[in-house]
Design an enzyme around this catalytic site. Structure first.
Site, short mmCIF file in Angstrom:
data_model
loop_
_atom_site.label_atom_id
_atom_site.label_comp_id
_atom_site.label_asym_id
_atom_site.label_seq_id
_atom_site.Cartn_x
_atom_site.Cartn_y
_atom_site.Cartn_z
N HIS A 72 0.84 -1.30 0.02
CA HIS A 72 0.00 -0.14 -0.01
C HIS A 72 0.91 1.23 0.20
O HIS A 72 1.85 1.28 0.75
CB HIS A 72 -0.75 0.08 1.17
N TYR A 201 -9.43 5.19 7.46
CA TYR A 201 -9.58 5.83 8.90
C TYR A 201 -10.73 6.78 8.80
O TYR A 201 -10.63 7.83 8.28
CB TYR A 201 -8.33 6.32 9.47
N PRO A 292 -4.26 0.42 18.89
CA PRO A 292 -4.01 0.00 17.58
C PRO A 292 -4.26 0.70 16.44
O PRO A 292 -3.83 0.53 15.26
CB PRO A 292 -5.05 -1.38 17.01
N LYS A 296 1.28 0.09 15.13
CA LYS A 296 2.54 0.16 15.28
C LYS A 296 2.97 -1.01 16.33
O LYS A 296 4.13 -1.17 16.61
CB LYS A 296 2.77 1.45 16.08
N TYR A 384 3.45 6.93 10.15
CA TYR A 384 2.55 5.63 9.72
C TYR A 384 3.44 4.79 8.63
O TYR A 384 3.50 3.59 9.17
CB TYR A 384 1.48 6.11 8.86
C1 PHB Z 1 -5.66 -4.41 10.47
O1 PHB Z 1 -5.47 -4.77 9.20
O2 PHB Z 1 -5.98 -5.46 11.43
C2 PHB Z 1 -5.58 -3.13 11.03
C3 PHB Z 1 -5.09 -2.10 10.29
C4 PHB Z 1 -4.45 -0.98 10.62
C5 PHB Z 1 -4.76 -0.48 11.78
C6 PHB Z 1 -5.17 -1.60 13.00
C7 PHB Z 1 -5.57 -2.82 12.49
O3 PHB Z 1 -4.37 0.76 12.40
#
Ligand code: PHB
Ligand code: APR
Length: 390
Positions: A72, A201, A292, A296, A384
């Site tokens: 990505h 997000y 989460p 990280k 990120y």
């Molecule tokens: C996930 O794909 O489980 C995932 C992706 C991004 C995050 C947290 C979990 O910030």
């Protein structure tokens, strides 16, 4: 039994550390409380930073990641009826992230250990770590009901947030910094192709939502829910309706499919210092956890393992302990940066139960700033996609 490095815990931190030691011909033993099937199936996050991928490649553990991982180049933010894509390579000098589940990283590392004969003992629960102030620490554990003892030159606690290794740092020395958040995530896996190309997000008046994926056929989705939520109260239909409302897709519909797993995860930030006491080292979740939002956790576990392996290899080859002595400070600098970023992402995107309209406007102002300013955008992208390893 004696070994050079006793590794407590067979999650990503312990398994990668053991792999790096093995490549340097330093003998080690991994003791893991659960059975192999459990460890290989446990659902966790799935975003790997550029430097995590580089470390796994160097460890010879990236064959399947390179074949199946989804590369990505950005993420999308959504808020207040707007959306903004953040492009990582152009803002970070070419860094990207890989979507590849943590559980797959664990499977790949276990397969390598089996192929090379590195001792990874499952159903081996460590009860006590003793003598870390002496030349010869002792690890006491039970293996399939039998009490056993392992002596070692160094012991590494990779046993996660609920582990025991941390308690071998005397109480007068150990400091813990912690924050509990007033909301949790409902994590959902669904048999449906992802509806979005990037991870999304979303900030919304109904709470945070995240769209992620596991493969071109499987979506992974998260919804902010109150602490103490029972996942049984969330039917598939309620989950899809709520996701659609929070992503506010301009009349477009999310692809819907059967939900194959759902679980509620509490959010917490925590750091234990120092990460080294005598001949005991802490790595990964045993020393620090992050909420989460920003993914990280796994990446910090990997950077701890890399920094510690490098220090142990230097000790072996030159007798120098400078890198071992610096281990805690080296890791903690990166840990606190990630703690801040995870806290920032979490508090900017979630709706606090007691949140005022003023607080919401501040969040929107912050998200607007990220979309309007290349500097603010680059700060998010750099964090990120991940800072280079120390
Ligand atoms: C996930 O794909 O489980 C995932 C992706 C991004 C995050 C947290 C979990 O910030
Ligand atoms: N004895 C042996 N093993 C133990 C003990 C014990 N007393 N206590 C815990 N363990 C094992 C757990 O069963 C687990 O397999 O230690 C392992 C710790 O692994 P993780 O929790 O995966 O932690 P870590 O390797 O640091 O990886 C961090 O995991 O929690 C996620 O989001 C987090 O992605 C991050 C990553």
């Amino acid at each position: 039994m004696h070994t050079t490095v006793a590794v407590v815990g067979g999650g990503p931190a312990g398994l990668l550390l053991a792999r790096l030691l093995r490549l340097a011909d330093i003998d080690c033993v991994v003791l893991e409380r659960r059975d192999r099937a459990y460890v290989e199936q446990r659902q966790r996050a799935g975003v790997l930073e550029q430097s995590t991928v580089d470390a796994l490649r160097e460890a010879g553990a990236a064959e399947r990641l390179d074949a199946e991982g989804l590369v990505h180049s950005g993420v999308e933010l959504r808020w207040d009826g707007r959306s903004h894509r953040i492009d990582f390579p152009s803002l970070t000098g070419g860094r990207r992230v890989w979507v590849y589940a943590q559980t797959e990283v664990v499977k790949d590392l276990i397969a390598l250990h089996r192929a090379t004969g590195t001792p990874v003992h499952f159903e081996a629960e460590v009860r006590a770590v003793e003598g870390v102030d002496t030349e010869r620490p002792t690890v006491r554990y039970t293996h399939r009901g039998q009490e056993r003892t392992l002596t070692c030159d160094y012991v590494v606690g990779c046993d996660g947030y609920h582990g025991v290794a941390r308690t071998a740092v005397p109480q007068g020395v150990r400091r813990t910094y912690e924050r509990v958040y007033p909301y949790s995530w409902l994590g959902v896996t669904a048999e449906v192709p992802p509806s979005c190309d990037e991870l999304v997000y979303a900030h919304s008046p109904r709470g945070f939502a995240l769209h992620s994926m596991r493969s071109p056929e499987v979506s992974r989705l998260y919804l902010q829910v109150p602490n103490g939520t029972d996942p049984a109260h969330w039917s598939d239909e309620r989950i899809w309706d709520e996701l659609e409302a929070r992503f506010a897709l301009d009349g477009r519909q999310l692809g819907r499919g059967p939900v194959t797993a759902k679980a509620v995860l509490p959010l917490r930030s925590s750091v234990t210092e120092p990460m080294r006491h005598g001949r005991l080292f802490l790595a990964g979740d045993a020393a620090h956890i992050v909420p989460p939002t920003g993914a990280k956790g796994l990446n910090l576990a990997v950077s701890d393992a890399v920094v510690l392996a490098r220090a142990l290899v230097r000790r072996r080859h030159t007798g120098e302990t400078d890198l071992l002595d610096a281990y805690s400070d080296t890791c903690l600098r990166r840990v606190w940066r990630a703690e801040h970023f995870s806290y920032f992402m979490t508090t900017t995107l979630h709706t606090d139960p007691g949140q005022s309209r003023f607080d919401t406007r501040l969040q929107i102002a912050q998200l607007d700033r990220i979309a309007a300013s290349p500097h603010a955008e680059a700060e998010l992208a750099l964090n990120y996609a991940g800072l280079p390893l120390p």
